[in-house]
Enzyme design. Structure first.
Site, PDB file in Angstrom:
ATOM      1  N   ARG A 290       0.804  -1.230   0.000  1.00  0.00           N
ATOM      2  CA  ARG A 290       0.000   0.000   0.000  1.00  0.00           C
ATOM      3  C   ARG A 290       0.836   1.280   0.000  1.00  0.00           C
ATOM      4  NH1 ARG A 290      -3.440  -2.897   3.496  1.00  0.00           N
ATOM      5  NH2 ARG A 290      -5.258  -3.611   2.312  1.00  0.00           N
ATOM      6  N   LYS A 312       3.320  11.740 -10.991  1.00  0.00           N
ATOM      7  CA  LYS A 312       2.572  10.787 -11.821  1.00  0.00           C
ATOM      8  C   LYS A 312       3.431   9.547 -12.003  1.00  0.00           C
ATOM      9  CE  LYS A 312      -0.419  13.631 -14.720  1.00  0.00           C
ATOM     10  NZ  LYS A 312      -0.710  14.034 -16.107  1.00  0.00           N
ATOM     11  N   GLU A 354      10.412  20.029 -23.634  1.00  0.00           N
ATOM     12  CA  GLU A 354       9.568  20.326 -22.454  1.00  0.00           C
ATOM     13  C   GLU A 354       9.999  21.656 -21.830  1.00  0.00           C
ATOM     14  OE1 GLU A 354       6.977  18.435 -21.554  1.00  0.00           O
ATOM     15  OE2 GLU A 354       7.415  16.494 -22.506  1.00  0.00           O
ATOM     16  N   LYS A 396       6.904  23.862 -13.157  1.00  0.00           N
ATOM     17  CA  LYS A 396       6.019  22.704 -13.056  1.00  0.00           C
ATOM     18  C   LYS A 396       5.511  22.576 -11.621  1.00  0.00           C
ATOM     19  CE  LYS A 396       5.082  17.987 -14.220  1.00  0.00           C
ATOM     20  NZ  LYS A 396       5.426  16.744 -14.877  1.00  0.00           N
ATOM     21  N   GLU A 406      -4.791  17.201 -11.319  1.00  0.00           N
ATOM     22  CA  GLU A 406      -5.175  17.563 -12.675  1.00  0.00           C
ATOM     23  C   GLU A 406      -6.678  17.722 -12.855  1.00  0.00           C
ATOM     24  OE1 GLU A 406      -2.779  15.632 -15.624  1.00  0.00           O
ATOM     25  OE2 GLU A 406      -3.986  16.390 -17.269  1.00  0.00           O
ATOM     26  N   ARG A 410      -3.732  22.267 -14.179  1.00  0.00           N
ATOM     27  CA  ARG A 410      -2.554  21.448 -14.490  1.00  0.00           C
ATOM     28  C   ARG A 410      -2.522  21.050 -15.968  1.00  0.00           C
ATOM     29  NH1 ARG A 410       0.078  16.557 -10.860  1.00  0.00           N
ATOM     30  NH2 ARG A 410       1.519  15.830 -12.437  1.00  0.00           N
ATOM     31  N   ASN A 414      -0.049  20.261 -20.762  1.00  0.00           N
ATOM     32  CA  ASN A 414      -0.233  19.442 -21.970  1.00  0.00           C
ATOM     33  C   ASN A 414      -0.062  20.233 -23.257  1.00  0.00           C
ATOM     34  OD1 ASN A 414      -0.712  17.048 -20.644  1.00  0.00           O
ATOM     35  ND2 ASN A 414      -2.871  17.568 -20.334  1.00  0.00           N
ATOM     36  N   HIS A 417       1.068  18.583 -26.371  1.00  0.00           N
ATOM     37  CA  HIS A 417       0.989  17.146 -26.115  1.00  0.00           C
ATOM     38  C   HIS A 417      -0.209  16.473 -26.777  1.00  0.00           C
ATOM     39  CE1 HIS A 417       4.208  17.879 -23.364  1.00  0.00           C
ATOM     40  NE2 HIS A 417       4.236  16.616 -22.961  1.00  0.00           N
ATOM     41  N   HIS A 421       1.099  13.484 -28.676  1.00  0.00           N
ATOM     42  CA  HIS A 421       0.813  12.091 -28.302  1.00  0.00           C
ATOM     43  C   HIS A 421       0.304  11.296 -29.487  1.00  0.00           C
ATOM     44  CE1 HIS A 421       0.398  13.028 -23.750  1.00  0.00           C
ATOM     45  NE2 HIS A 421       1.563  12.483 -24.017  1.00  0.00           N
ATOM     46  N   HIS A 434       9.477  11.083 -27.407  1.00  0.00           N
ATOM     47  CA  HIS A 434       8.433  11.930 -26.832  1.00  0.00           C
ATOM     48  C   HIS A 434       8.697  13.423 -27.045  1.00  0.00           C
ATOM     49  CE1 HIS A 434       5.296  13.311 -24.156  1.00  0.00           C
ATOM     50  NE2 HIS A 434       6.192  13.983 -23.468  1.00  0.00           N
TER      51      HIS A 434
END
Ligand code: ADP
Ligand code: ZN
Length: 535
Positions: A290, A312, A354, A396, A406, A410, A414, A417, A421, A434
Site C-alpha cells: 500500500r 505521476k 519540455e 512545473k 489535474e 494542471r 499538456n 501534447h 501524443h 516523446h
C-alpha cells in the site's frame, strides 16, 4: 555527448578536433579518414576513381555507423550539404561550425596538396567564395558557429572547450514542491557526494532498493550504491531499458524480488534512471504494501525537468500508455546534472522540448533566456543546465501545487501534447521520441492558436525559431490527417470524443480551449504533416 566539427576545407576541423579531444579527454574521429579506410583508397583517389556521389554515400554510411558518446568527430567540408547527414549528426552530438573566410582558406591552404577541391578552385577567389556560399545553408544549421579567421587552432579548441565549463561556482540549488504534507525537495547540482546524508535528512531509515536499467547501471550504480550503503541496507535491481519495461508483469517481477529480500512497509525505492525507470519504480513504490517511501534520481533531461515533478507514476496497458497508475509523490528528488554528460544528444534535445514548453505556457522571461543561451545549453554548460532545470522544476511545481490531481489548471502542461501524443502513437512509439513529438505538437498548437485568433504570427515564429535552433523537428511526415484525427479522439483526456486544446495567447501565457474550428484543426495538423527533409 559528442562534439561534431564541421566547416569548409581549411577551417581547421582536424587539427582543432585533435586538440579539443585532448583537452576534453575525449576520443577523436575524422570521418574522411574512416571513409578512406573503408574504401581502401585516399580521398583524392576515391574522388578521382569513383566520383563524389560514391564518396558521399560512403560518408553517410560512416556517419550513421558511429556509436557511443565522448567523441570529437571532424566531418568533411561537404558533409552538411545533405540534409539527412545534418539530422543524423545532430542526433549524435553538438554540431559546431568552424567558420572561415575565403581569404583565410586561400592563405591557410596555399602550398598544401592532397585536397582535390582546393587544387581545382583555390586560386580563383570568386569561385572559392561562391562555392563556400553554396555550402552556407548546411553550415547555418549548426548549433554553434565559431569565427576562426583570427583564432589559432589552440584558441579555437579552447573556445569550444570553454563553452562546457561552468562560469560560476557550482553549488546545489533546491526547488520545493509545495503539496502540504506531501511536499518534497528537488535538489540540483553537477554531482552529489553525500546521497546517504541527503536521504537520511528526509527521516528515512529503512532498507533501500535502487531500481535502474542496463544503460545507467554501468555508469552510475556503483558510486551511488556505495555512497548509500554508508547509511542504509541497499539492494540493486537492474531492468532492461526502454518503454517495453513499463508493464504490470515487470512490476510484478519487482514485487517478487522485494518480497524475497525482505522489503517491508518501512523500506523504500530509489529510481535511478529516465522516465521509464521513474514511472515503473514509482508505480511499484506506490503499490507495494500500500505504498512505501519513494526517492527519485532522474538521469535524463526529460526526467529532470518533467517526470520527476508532480508524482505521476504508471505502467503501460497493451491498449494505452500510462493507463495503470497513480499520483504518488517522492520524498526527495536528487538531480545530478553531470548525469547528462553521458546521455545521447537526441535525448538532450528531446528534454529541451519540455523546457521550451515551460517558457511558452508560463514565463516569457524564461523563454527569452532560452533564446539567448541556446548554444550554451546545447553544450551542457553546467550553470546554464542547472538554471534551466531549476526554472523548469519551479514552473512545473507551481502548476502542480495549484492542481495536484489535474482537475483543471494542471492541463496547461499538456501544451503541444495533444497532437504530440497522437504522432507518437501513429509512429508506433520509437520512430519519434516523446520530446520530438512534443516539439512538432507545439508547432501545430501554435498554428492552431494563430488560426483561432489567439496568438500573433510573430510569437509563432519565435516559438518555432527556438525549436529549430535547439535541433528539434518542426514537422513529422508520418500518416495523414485522418490518422491523426482518429488517434486524437482516443485521447484519454477527451470528453465526448472531443479533445480540448491548450492554445497559446502569447509567449508566457496559454489557455485551455474546449472547442476549436474543424477547418483550423485540419490546417494546423496538415502544417506539421508535410514531408520535410529536416525531420
Ligand atoms: P525518458 O523517458 O526520461 O526520456 P528513458 O528512461 O526512456 O527516458 O531513457 C532514455 C534512454 O537513455 C534509455 O535507453 C536509458 O537507459 C538511457 N539513459 C538514461 N539516463 C542516461 C544517462 N545519464 N546516460 C546515458 N544513458 C542514459
Ligand atoms: Zn511530455
Amino acid at each position: 555527448m559528442n562534439i561534431i566539427l564541421a566547416g569548409f576545407m581549411g577551417s581547421g576541423k582536424s587539427s582543432v578536433g585533435r586538440i579539443l579531444a585532448r583537452i576534453m579527454g575525449m576520443e577523436f574521429l575524422d570521418t574522411d579518414k574512416l571513409v578512406a579506410a573503408r574504401s581502401g583508397k585516399s580521398i583524392e583517389r576515391l574522388f578521382h576513381d569513383d566520383g563524389e556521389v560514391c564518396f558521399r554515400a560512403l560518408e553517410s554510411d560512416v556517419i550513421s555507423s558511429i556509436k557511443g558518446e565522448g567523441k570529437v568527430i571532424a566531418v568533411g567540408g561537404g558533409t552538411l550539404v545533405k540534409e539527412e547527414n545534418i539530422r543524423i549528426l545532430k542526433e549524435k552530438g553538438l554540431l559546431v561550425h568552424l567558420r572561415v573566410s575565403p581569404q583565410a582558406v586561400a592563405s591557410r591552404l596555399a602550398g598544401t596538396s592532397g585536397r582535390p577541391l582546393f587544387d581545382k578552385i583555390g586560386s580563383d577567389m570568386s569561385l572559392l567564395a561562391s562555392f563556400m556560399a553554396e555550402r552556407e545553408a548546411g553550415y547555418s544549421k549548426a548549433d554553434i558557429c565559431i569565427e576562426t579567421d583570427s583564432l589559432s587552432v589552440l584558441e579555437t579548441a579552447e573556445d569550444i572547450a570553454g563553452r562546457f565549463r561552468p562560469s560560476s561556482v557550482d553549488c546545489a540549488s533546491t526547488v520545493t514542491v509545495d503539496l502540504q504534507e506531501r511536499s518534497y525537495d528537488i535538489i540540483i547540482a553537477d554531482r552529489f557526494d553525500d546521497w546517504n546524508k541527503r536521504i537520511s535528512a528526509t527521516g528515512f531509515k529503512g532498507k533501500l532498493a535502487i531500481i535502474t536499467d542496463h544503460n545507467v547501471a554501468p555508469l552510475y550504480l556503483k558510486r551511488i550504491a556505495d555512497d548509500l550503503k554508508r547509511s542504509f541496507s541497499v539492494y540493486s535491481i537492474v531492468l532492461n531499458s526502454g518503454e517495453a519495461t513499463k508493464t504490470l508483469a515487470e512490476a510484478e517481477r519487482v514485487y517478487d524480488i522485494l518480497l524475497k529480500h525482505g522489503f517491508d512497509r518501512s523500506s523504500g525505492v530509489l529510481a535511478l534512471g529516465g522516465g521509464v525507470i521513474g514511472d515503473l519504480a514509482g508505480f511499484v513504490a506506490s503499490t507495494y504494501m500500500r505504498g512505501i517511501a519513494f526517492f527519485q534520481a532522474p538521469t535524463t533531461l526529460l526526467a529532470q525537468v518533467d517526470s520527476s515533478v508532480g508524482g505521476k507514476v504508471a505502467v503501460n496497458h497493451p491498449l494505452a500508455k500510462n493507463l495503470i497508475g497513480a499520483f504518488y509523490q517522492p520524498r526527495l528528488v536528487i538531480a545530478e546534472t553531470g548525469f547528462l554528460r553521458t546521455l545521447p544528444m537526441r535525448e538532450i534535445r528531446a528534454g529541451l522540448a519540455e523546457v521550451i514548453k515551460y517558457g511558452i505556457i508560463y514565463d516569457t522571461r524564461f523563454f527569452d533566456f532560452l533564446e539567448c543561451s541556446s548554444s550554451q545549453i546545447l553544450a551542457l554548460k553546467p550553470d546554464k543546465i542547472a538554471e534551466i532545470i531549476h526554472k523548469s522544476c519551479s514552473i512545473k511545481a507551481s502548476v502542480v501545487s495549484e492542481d495536484e490531481y489535474e482537475a483543471g489548471r494542471r492541463a496547461i502542461l499538456n501544451y503541444g501534447h495533444t497532437i504530440g501524443h497522437t504522432l507518437e502513437y501513429i509512429g508506433g512509439y520509437g520512430s519519434i521520441v516523446h520530446g520530438e513529438a512534443v516539439a512538432v505538437g507545439m508547432v501545430a498548437a501554435a498554428r492552431l492558436s494563430v488560426l483561432e485568433g489567439f496568438l500573433s504570427y510573430e510569437d509563432e515564429l519565435r516559438q518555432n525559431g527556438l525549436i529549430d535552433r535547439l535541433g528539434l523537428p518542426l514537422k513529422y511526415a508520418f500518416g495523414g490527417y485522418d490518422d491523426v484525427l482518429a488517434a486524437l479522439s482516443r485521447d484519454k483526456k477527451c470528453v465526448d470524443s472531443v479533445p480540448s486544446f491548450v492554445l497559446a495567447e502569447k509567449i508566457g501565457k496559454v489557455s485551455i480551449v474546449k472547442r476549436v474550428n474543424d477547418g483550423n484543426l485540419r490546417e494546423a495538423i496538415d502544417t506539421v504533416l508535410q514531408p520535410s527533409d529536416c525531420i
